[in-house]
Design a protein around this motif. Structure first.
Motif, PDB file in Angstrom:
ATOM      1  N   LEU A 203       0.838  -1.190   0.000  1.00 15.49           N
ATOM      2  CA  LEU A 203       0.000   0.000   0.000  1.00 15.49           C
ATOM      3  C   LEU A 203       0.882   1.253   0.000  1.00 15.49           C
ATOM      4  CD1 LEU A 203      -2.740  -0.923   2.650  1.00 15.49           C
ATOM      5  CD2 LEU A 203      -2.668  -1.467   0.204  1.00 15.49           C
ATOM      6  N   PRO A 204       0.353   2.380  -0.476  1.00 18.38           N
ATOM      7  CA  PRO A 204       1.136   3.623  -0.469  1.00 18.38           C
ATOM      8  C   PRO A 204       1.330   4.202   0.930  1.00 18.38           C
ATOM      9  CG  PRO A 204      -1.069   4.018  -1.317  1.00 18.38           C
ATOM     10  CD  PRO A 204      -0.920   2.538  -1.194  1.00 18.38           C
ATOM     11  N   GLU A 205       0.605   3.700   1.901  1.00 22.18           N
ATOM     12  CA  GLU A 205       0.730   4.160   3.282  1.00 22.18           C
ATOM     13  C   GLU A 205       0.239   3.050   4.210  1.00 22.18           C
ATOM     14  OE1 GLU A 205      -2.070   7.316   4.247  1.00 22.18           O
ATOM     15  OE2 GLU A 205      -3.381   6.646   2.612  1.00 22.18           O
ATOM     16  N   ARG A 206       0.688   3.101   5.462  1.00 24.25           N
ATOM     17  CA  ARG A 206       0.169   2.181   6.445  1.00 24.25           C
ATOM     18  C   ARG A 206      -1.175   2.703   6.964  1.00 24.25           C
ATOM     19  NH1 ARG A 206       5.710   0.661   9.832  1.00 24.25           N
ATOM     20  NH2 ARG A 206       6.452  -0.909   8.330  1.00 24.25           N
ATOM     21  N   VAL A 207      -2.017   1.782   7.407  1.00 30.07           N
ATOM     22  CA  VAL A 207      -3.394   2.147   7.741  1.00 30.07           C
ATOM     23  C   VAL A 207      -3.635   2.061   9.245  1.00 30.07           C
ATOM     24  CG1 VAL A 207      -4.230   1.396   5.491  1.00 30.07           C
ATOM     25  CG2 VAL A 207      -4.266  -0.207   7.408  1.00 30.07           C
ATOM     26  N   ASP A 208      -4.671   2.787   9.681  1.00 29.85           N
ATOM     27  CA  ASP A 208      -5.028   2.850  11.100  1.00 29.85           C
ATOM     28  C   ASP A 208      -5.933   1.711  11.540  1.00 29.85           C
ATOM     29  OD1 ASP A 208      -3.723   5.423  11.363  1.00 29.85           O
ATOM     30  OD2 ASP A 208      -5.438   6.263  10.292  1.00 29.85           O
ATOM     31  N   VAL A 209      -6.739   1.198  10.604  1.00 34.11           N
ATOM     32  CA  VAL A 209      -7.686   0.124  10.916  1.00 34.11           C
ATOM     33  C   VAL A 209      -7.640  -0.905   9.791  1.00 34.11           C
ATOM     34  CG1 VAL A 209     -10.102  -0.485  11.345  1.00 34.11           C
ATOM     35  CG2 VAL A 209      -9.221   1.701  12.172  1.00 34.11           C
ATOM     36  N   VAL A 210      -7.600  -2.185  10.165  1.00 34.83           N
ATOM     37  CA  VAL A 210      -7.688  -3.278   9.190  1.00 34.83           C
ATOM     38  C   VAL A 210      -8.930  -4.100   9.507  1.00 34.83           C
ATOM     39  CG1 VAL A 210      -6.577  -5.297   8.176  1.00 34.83           C
ATOM     40  CG2 VAL A 210      -5.169  -3.389   9.009  1.00 34.83           C
ATOM     41  N   ILE A 211      -9.743  -4.329   8.492  1.00 33.11           N
ATOM     42  CA  ILE A 211     -10.932  -5.178   8.630  1.00 33.11           C
ATOM     43  C   ILE A 211     -10.574  -6.543   8.060  1.00 33.11           C
ATOM     44  CG2 ILE A 211     -13.326  -5.500   7.960  1.00 33.11           C
ATOM     45  CD1 ILE A 211     -12.811  -3.185   9.955  1.00 33.11           C
ATOM     46  N   GLU A 212     -10.530  -7.531   8.930  1.00 28.93           N
ATOM     47  CA  GLU A 212      -9.994  -8.847   8.576  1.00 28.93           C
ATOM     48  C   GLU A 212     -11.068  -9.928   8.779  1.00 28.93           C
ATOM     49  OE1 GLU A 212      -8.292 -11.434   7.147  1.00 28.93           O
ATOM     50  OE2 GLU A 212      -6.475 -10.265   7.611  1.00 28.93           O
ATOM     51  N   SER A 213     -11.527 -10.498   7.656  1.00 25.21           N
ATOM     52  CA  SER A 213     -12.477 -11.614   7.714  1.00 25.21           C
ATOM     53  C   SER A 213     -11.962 -12.824   6.946  1.00 25.21           C
ATOM     54  CB  SER A 213     -13.840 -11.189   7.138  1.00 25.21           C
ATOM     55  OG  SER A 213     -13.719 -10.818   5.772  1.00 25.21           O
ATOM     56  N   VAL A 214     -10.772 -12.712   6.357  1.00 25.25           N
ATOM     57  CA  VAL A 214     -10.226 -13.786   5.529  1.00 25.25           C
ATOM     58  C   VAL A 214      -9.452 -14.785   6.374  1.00 25.25           C
ATOM     59  CG1 VAL A 214      -8.741 -14.331   3.572  1.00 25.25           C
ATOM     60  CG2 VAL A 214     -10.142 -12.253   3.536  1.00 25.25           C
ATOM     61  N   GLY A 215      -8.549 -14.284   7.222  1.00 24.56           N
ATOM     62  CA  GLY A 215      -7.831 -15.178   8.122  1.00 24.56           C
ATOM     63  C   GLY A 215      -6.399 -15.423   7.729  1.00 24.56           C
ATOM     64  N   ALA A 216      -5.980 -16.679   7.822  1.00 22.14           N
ATOM     65  CA  ALA A 216      -4.571 -17.036   7.671  1.00 22.14           C
ATOM     66  C   ALA A 216      -3.971 -16.561   6.352  1.00 22.14           C
ATOM     67  CB  ALA A 216      -4.405 -18.545   7.803  1.00 22.14           C
ATOM     68  N   ALA A 217      -4.755 -16.565   5.281  1.00 25.53           N
ATOM     69  CA  ALA A 217      -4.230 -16.215   3.964  1.00 25.53           C
ATOM     70  C   ALA A 217      -3.814 -14.749   3.863  1.00 25.53           C
ATOM     71  CB  ALA A 217      -5.259 -16.542   2.886  1.00 25.53           C
ATOM     72  N   THR A 218      -4.404 -13.876   4.674  1.00 19.32           N
ATOM     73  CA  THR A 218      -4.135 -12.445   4.552  1.00 19.32           C
ATOM     74  C   THR A 218      -3.586 -11.813   5.826  1.00 19.32           C
ATOM     75  OG1 THR A 218      -6.437 -11.952   5.165  1.00 19.32           O
ATOM     76  CG2 THR A 218      -5.936 -12.119   2.804  1.00 19.32           C
ATOM     77  N   PHE A 219      -3.512 -12.564   6.911  1.00 18.94           N
ATOM     78  CA  PHE A 219      -3.219 -11.925   8.195  1.00 18.94           C
ATOM     79  C   PHE A 219      -1.818 -11.313   8.248  1.00 18.94           C
ATOM     80  CE2 PHE A 219      -2.957 -11.329  12.762  1.00 18.94           C
ATOM     81  CZ  PHE A 219      -4.233 -10.886  13.040  1.00 18.94           C
ATOM     82  N   ASP A 220      -0.835 -11.961   7.650  1.00 16.97           N
ATOM     83  CA  ASP A 220       0.507 -11.388   7.642  1.00 16.97           C
ATOM     84  C   ASP A 220       0.522 -10.064   6.896  1.00 16.97           C
ATOM     85  OD1 ASP A 220       3.439 -11.678   8.224  1.00 16.97           O
ATOM     86  OD2 ASP A 220       3.558 -11.640   6.040  1.00 16.97           O
TER      87      ASP A 220
END
Length: 314
Positions: A203-220
């Protein structure tokens, strides 16, 4: 009355356990009957047909968590689907888990679960809000404290919760990034006013909030995209529930990893008011007549969905 219900549990072929037919109406003492005008589907319904959270001894069980309709006094209402349940470890259950759900001509709920439907929100739109959209709203506003944020990353946009989070984040004036594997969905994400990227993209910048519903595939990726002090809010794990977490990044960046599930009745009322204001509208993939419930389920199970699938009962 006509209803769409789980008549058998089929872990490997869930739709084969779906029946659309007649069942008697029942209601616990003191609960209020509502004539359903519209409802919507969730992946929760597919999991129920697989037998996840729905044991065989509760069959037949009317499916569905979401609905809008008319109460006995003629008031237009939206149903809050969370019911106090001391027998459940969570302290609550959703409609269609222990009590009959919303995919029927009538449904009964406690009176305090009736939320007035604003005139500016249609029955179909309102029926899309109580589960996926309320979950996204709670993740952003309450758990993610989006009022103190400028930027949001939504992982895996396309389904109900993630797509709602994109639309709500934009409506609340935040810079929103969202990932999707599919070019067609990335185009739709961009049309909502967000920046669409491929999974794992820098991403062009780091974010303040992450909405995570995918799990292991995207958590890193979620961890690496988080700004110092960011909140990573987790409501699901559709692509694996055993994610590896680099604890060094957690303490060095002072990250918060927060679990989230559903939302409150008051938040549903706030969400309805936000929609009535015209700042945001539910993203609806497709609307089927109630008699086409089997086709609606097939659409949901196909995985080629962007937003909610609604049923019009009128």
């Amino acid at each position: 009355m006509r209803a769409a219900y789980a008549s058998s549990l089929q872990p490997d072929a869930p739709l084969s356990g779906l029946t659309v037919g007649d069942l008697p109406f029942s209601a616990p003492e003191g609960w209020v009957p509502v004539q359903v005008r519209a409802s919507s589907l969730n992946h929760h319904d597919i999991w129920s047909l697989r037998g996840v959270g729905l044991p065989a001894d509760r069959l037949p069980m009317i499916l569905g968590c979401d609905a809008a309709g008319v109460d006995p006094d003629g008031n237009e209402v939206v149903l809050y689907p969370v019911v106090e349940d001391k027998a459940d470890p969570r302290g609550y259950s959703l409609l269609s888990e222990r009590h009959p759900g919303t995919l029927a001509e009538q449904v009964a709920v406690p009176r305090e679960n009736l939320i007035p439907k604003p005139a500016g929100v249609s029955f179909v739109e309102a029926a899309c809000l109580p589960t996926a959209w309320l979950t996204a709203y709670h993740m952003l506003v309450s758990r993610g404290r989006i009022a103190d944020a400028s930027t949001v990353l939504v992982q895996g946009a396309g389904g109900g919760v993630a797509t709602a989070a994109v639309a709500l984040g934009v409506a609340l004036g935040k810079r929103v990034y969202a990932t999707s594997r599919e070019p067609g969905k990335r185009e739709k994400i961009a049309a909502l006013g967000a920046t669409a990227v491929e999974p794992g993209a820098r991403l062009p910048e780091r974010v303040d909030v992450v909405i995570e519903s995918v799990g292991a595939a995207t958590f890193d990726h979620s961890m690496k995209c988080a700004a110092p002090g960011a909140r990573i809010v987790v409501c699901g794990a559709t692509a694996g529930h055993k994610a590896e977490v680099d604890l060094r990044r957690v303490f060095a960046m002072q990250l918060e990893i927060l679990g989230s599930s559903m939302g409150t009745a008051a938040e549903l009322a706030e969400l309805l008011d936000l929609c009535a204001s015209g700042k945001v509208k539910p993203i609806i993939d497709s609307t089927f007549a109630f008699g086409e419930a089997d086709q609606a389920f097939a659409r949901l199970a196909s995985g080629d969905v962007f937003g909610k699938i609604a049923l019009d009962h009128t």
